[in-house]
Design a protein around this motif. Structure first.
Motif, PDB file in Angstrom:
ATOM      1  N   TYR A 178       0.844  -1.204   0.000  1.00 42.29           N
ATOM      2  CA  TYR A 178       0.000   0.000   0.000  1.00 42.29           C
ATOM      3  C   TYR A 178       0.878   1.252   0.000  1.00 42.29           C
ATOM      4  CZ  TYR A 178      -3.537   3.436   0.791  1.00 42.29           C
ATOM      5  OH  TYR A 178      -4.338   4.536   0.615  1.00 42.29           O
ATOM      6  N   TYR A 179       1.955   1.229   0.774  1.00 38.22           N
ATOM      7  CA  TYR A 179       2.892   2.364   0.829  1.00 38.22           C
ATOM      8  C   TYR A 179       3.417   2.699  -0.568  1.00 38.22           C
ATOM      9  CZ  TYR A 179       7.686   4.134   0.900  1.00 38.22           C
ATOM     10  OH  TYR A 179       8.855   4.824   0.603  1.00 38.22           O
ATOM     11  N   GLN A 180       3.798   1.668  -1.332  1.00 36.93           N
ATOM     12  CA  GLN A 180       4.348   1.909  -2.676  1.00 36.93           C
ATOM     13  C   GLN A 180       3.313   2.595  -3.575  1.00 36.93           C
ATOM     14  OE1 GLN A 180       5.700  -2.248  -3.228  1.00 36.93           O
ATOM     15  NE2 GLN A 180       7.701  -1.373  -3.712  1.00 36.93           N
ATOM     16  N   GLU A 181       2.069   2.190  -3.405  1.00 30.37           N
ATOM     17  CA  GLU A 181       0.984   2.807  -4.184  1.00 30.37           C
ATOM     18  C   GLU A 181       0.791   4.272  -3.762  1.00 30.37           C
ATOM     19  OE1 GLU A 181      -3.811   2.219  -4.563  1.00 30.37           O
ATOM     20  OE2 GLU A 181      -2.592   0.409  -4.378  1.00 30.37           O
ATOM     21  N   MET A 182       0.756   4.505  -2.447  1.00 31.60           N
ATOM     22  CA  MET A 182       0.561   5.859  -1.936  1.00 31.60           C
ATOM     23  C   MET A 182       1.702   6.779  -2.351  1.00 31.60           C
ATOM     24  SD  MET A 182       0.909   7.329   1.899  1.00 31.60           S
ATOM     25  CE  MET A 182       2.516   8.028   1.568  1.00 31.60           C
ATOM     26  N   ILE A 183       2.928   6.317  -2.188  1.00 23.89           N
ATOM     27  CA  ILE A 183       4.092   7.162  -2.409  1.00 23.89           C
ATOM     28  C   ILE A 183       4.264   7.505  -3.891  1.00 23.89           C
ATOM     29  CG2 ILE A 183       6.035   5.564  -2.804  1.00 23.89           C
ATOM     30  CD1 ILE A 183       6.026   8.183  -0.020  1.00 23.89           C
ATOM     31  N   SER A 184       3.688   6.680  -4.754  1.00 29.44           N
ATOM     32  CA  SER A 184       3.836   6.960  -6.192  1.00 29.44           C
ATOM     33  C   SER A 184       2.600   7.615  -6.804  1.00 29.44           C
ATOM     34  CB  SER A 184       4.148   5.670  -6.955  1.00 29.44           C
ATOM     35  OG  SER A 184       3.079   4.749  -6.823  1.00 29.44           O
ATOM     36  N   LYS A 185       1.407   7.357  -6.210  1.00 32.98           N
ATOM     37  CA  LYS A 185       0.174   7.819  -6.871  1.00 32.98           C
ATOM     38  C   LYS A 185      -0.546   8.974  -6.187  1.00 32.98           C
ATOM     39  CE  LYS A 185      -0.850   3.463  -9.208  1.00 32.98           C
ATOM     40  NZ  LYS A 185      -1.774   2.326  -9.296  1.00 32.98           N
ATOM     41  N   ASP A 186      -0.330   9.160  -4.890  1.00 36.59           N
ATOM     42  CA  ASP A 186      -0.998  10.279  -4.200  1.00 36.59           C
ATOM     43  C   ASP A 186      -0.576  11.613  -4.810  1.00 36.59           C
ATOM     44  OD1 ASP A 186      -2.130   8.486  -2.392  1.00 36.59           O
ATOM     45  OD2 ASP A 186      -1.701   9.761  -0.668  1.00 36.59           O
ATOM     46  N   MET A 187      -1.470  12.587  -4.749  1.00 35.68           N
ATOM     47  CA  MET A 187      -1.120  13.961  -5.128  1.00 35.68           C
ATOM     48  C   MET A 187      -0.194  14.521  -4.051  1.00 35.68           C
ATOM     49  SD  MET A 187      -1.952  16.154  -7.492  1.00 35.68           S
ATOM     50  CE  MET A 187      -1.345  17.809  -7.787  1.00 35.68           C
ATOM     51  N   LEU A 188       0.991  14.952  -4.453  1.00 31.72           N
ATOM     52  CA  LEU A 188       1.978  15.445  -3.487  1.00 31.72           C
ATOM     53  C   LEU A 188       2.216  16.939  -3.652  1.00 31.72           C
ATOM     54  CD1 LEU A 188       4.212  15.188  -1.345  1.00 31.72           C
ATOM     55  CD2 LEU A 188       5.754  14.368  -3.141  1.00 31.72           C
ATOM     56  N   ASP A 189       2.039  17.661  -2.558  1.00 36.07           N
ATOM     57  CA  ASP A 189       2.377  19.087  -2.496  1.00 36.07           C
ATOM     58  C   ASP A 189       3.439  19.287  -1.434  1.00 36.07           C
ATOM     59  OD1 ASP A 189       0.353  20.973  -4.127  1.00 36.07           O
ATOM     60  OD2 ASP A 189      -0.732  19.196  -3.431  1.00 36.07           O
ATOM     61  N   VAL A 190       4.506  20.004  -1.790  1.00 42.16           N
ATOM     62  CA  VAL A 190       5.589  20.291  -0.846  1.00 42.16           C
ATOM     63  C   VAL A 190       5.646  21.800  -0.619  1.00 42.16           C
ATOM     64  CG1 VAL A 190       8.068  20.149  -0.403  1.00 42.16           C
ATOM     65  CG2 VAL A 190       6.913  18.271  -1.601  1.00 42.16           C
ATOM     66  N   TYR A 191       5.562  22.201   0.643  1.00 44.37           N
ATOM     67  CA  TYR A 191       5.630  23.610   1.033  1.00 44.37           C
ATOM     68  C   TYR A 191       6.936  23.858   1.772  1.00 44.37           C
ATOM     69  CZ  TYR A 191       0.629  24.179   0.004  1.00 44.37           C
ATOM     70  OH  TYR A 191      -0.592  24.236  -0.617  1.00 44.37           O
ATOM     71  N   VAL A 192       7.622  24.950   1.415  1.00 46.52           N
ATOM     72  CA  VAL A 192       8.822  25.369   2.154  1.00 46.52           C
ATOM     73  C   VAL A 192       8.649  26.847   2.490  1.00 46.52           C
ATOM     74  CG1 VAL A 192      11.334  25.426   2.231  1.00 46.52           C
ATOM     75  CG2 VAL A 192      10.192  23.726   0.788  1.00 46.52           C
ATOM     76  N   ILE A 193       8.739  27.174   3.788  1.00 45.21           N
ATOM     77  CA  ILE A 193       8.529  28.553   4.214  1.00 45.21           C
ATOM     78  C   ILE A 193       9.658  28.994   5.141  1.00 45.21           C
ATOM     79  CG2 ILE A 193       6.998  27.842   6.104  1.00 45.21           C
ATOM     80  CD1 ILE A 193       5.435  30.431   5.662  1.00 45.21           C
TER      81      ILE A 193
END
Length: 427
Positions: A193-208
């Motif tokens: 499941y992790y492999q699916e999540m880490i590759s298919k989830d929409m990923l947003d990265v914020y740096v402030i």
């Protein structure tokens, strides 16, 4: 108040949000993984962040990983899961000291990015799965967490309200997962499941923080890129059902204090034109100590140990929480319903509207003064497609009139009344 400028860049397998600001002495990095809420996989999503934070390939146990964080001047990584409408978001947050303030100019920021990368992309594995001892330990911890919700009767009543009110809607799913799933989760199935999540989830990265934007872009490209992931937003539209009749549910447990929770449909979500009127409505109705629920149910009639309301801005729900003596159920329910009717008939003053607007604005400013709070506001805006600078947000709140609040109240419909009471207690 002017919000810091946000640079949004579409990258390889993620979206990068850079927020330069001299206000903070730390750099905050947040990674948000979003996927549609589904019954299948919800418990894995609750478990995964805890497993990932225990060990990596290079730091194969808790002590080694903890030591690596401590070597970065006490940097810490935290995570949580939350529901945004019909979608599930896992957030990983890291706050790291700004190396500009250090005497020895160590490359702390790159080391922090590298460690973040290890946690997300290089977890400790055994064979085809995660480390079995870590998975088993975290399953026990999650089971205790799920069980403890039943002991916290306010949280439990809210969970049961959602079970009934949003039945057959994804939003009813439990963000901490389900106890009955835990026995079937293995180190191998969780890793799959992790492999699916880490590759298919929409990923947003914020740096402030106070930083060099070009340097940050290079670091995120190096440590967050997901080759082969197209990062398509698989957004699940929010379900908004019409109320045909009010559902009243009474459940009995061994409780000393009854929990009377009401769920309303607002038909207004973050990004809608009347969203600002909903903020003011909620402040007047039950959001602040000066509100109708607090003053009338708790103070005037002494019927409730607490009485308040909040709204879910991506789902369009308004929720009322109150703790009452079981014998006072009917009277407390009647007075809560009366407060909603008073809102619909405009039984509040222009001065109260103005006072509430100032309270809402102060609350918003406090939220955005905090780096993580600011990221949450911006993420909410992005999910709803209603991005705007802080000064416009505040201007829109200031524009809300008494008539806008009345019109909002008229839209709101009661869906479910839920009462958790003692075995002897009142109907």
């Amino acid at each position: 108040m002017k919000l810091t400028k946000e640079t949004l860049l579409e990258k390889e397998g993620y979206r990068l949000h850079i927020l330069p600001s001299k206000k903070y002495k730390t750099i905050t990095i947040v990674a948000k993984f979003k996927a549609p809420l589904k019954r299948e996989g919800i418990t894995e999503r609750a478990l995964l962040p805890h497993v990932l934070q225990k060990a990596t390939h290079n730091h194969p146990n808790v002590r080694s990983l903890q030591s690596a964080f401590e070597n970065l001047y006490g940097t810490a990584l935290s995570s949580d899961g939350s529901k945004k409408g019909e979608n599930h978001v896992i957030s990983f947050r890291m706050e790291v000291v700004n190396e500009a303030y250090l005497n020895d100019q160590e490359p702390i920021l790159e080391e922090a990015f590298q460690l973040f990368n290890e946690v997300l992309y290089h977890p400790k594995t055994q064979g085809e799965g995660f480390d079995a001892s870590i998975v088993n330990r975290e399953k026990q911890t999650l089971e205790q967490k799920i069980t403890s919700i039943k002991d916290d009767k306010m949280s439990y009543a809210n969970l049961r309200l959602m079970d009934h009110m949003c039945k057959e809607e994804p939003y009813s799913l439990h963000v901490h997962g389900y106890q009955e799933d835990l026995s079937t989760i293995t180190p191998e199935s969780l890793y799959s499941y992790y492999q699916e999540m880490i590759s298919k989830d929409m990923l947003d990265v914020y740096v402030i923080g106070d930083m060099d934007e070009n340097a940050i872009e290079k670091l995120t490209d190096q440590y967050f890129s997901r080759k082969g992931s197209d990062n398509v937003d698989d957004d699940q539209a929010s379900v908004s059902k019409d109320v045909t009749e009010v559902n009243e549910v009474i459940e009995r447990e061994e409780v000393s204090q009854g929990k009377l929770h009401l769920g309303y449909r607002t038909y207004t979500k973050f990004g809608d034109d009347d969203y600002y009127a909903l903020q003011i409505f909620n402040g007047l109705f039950g959001g602040f100590p000066s509100s109708k629920l607090f003053m009338n149910v708790r103070e005037k009639h002494s019927l409730a140990y607490y009485a308040a309301s909040r709204f879910e801005s991506h789902k369009g729900l308004l929720l009322v929480f109150s703790g009452v003596d079981p014998k006072d159920f009917k009277q407390a329910k009647s007075i809560i319903l009366d407060q909603m009717e008073a809102m619909k008939t405009g039984d509040f003053t222009e001065d109260q509207v103005e006072e509430t607007k100032e309270q809402v604005i102060n609350q918003l400013q406090e939220t955005m003064d905090n780096a993580n709070g600011l990221i949450e506001v911006l993420y909410h805006q992005m999910l709803s497609g209603a991005e705007m600078p802080a000064n416009e947000l505040i201007e829109n709140i200031r524009k809300v009139s008494k008539q806008d609040v009345v019109q909002m109240a008229e839209k709101i419909e009661l869906d479910t009344i839920y009462f958790l009471t003692s075995n002897e207690g009142g109907e």
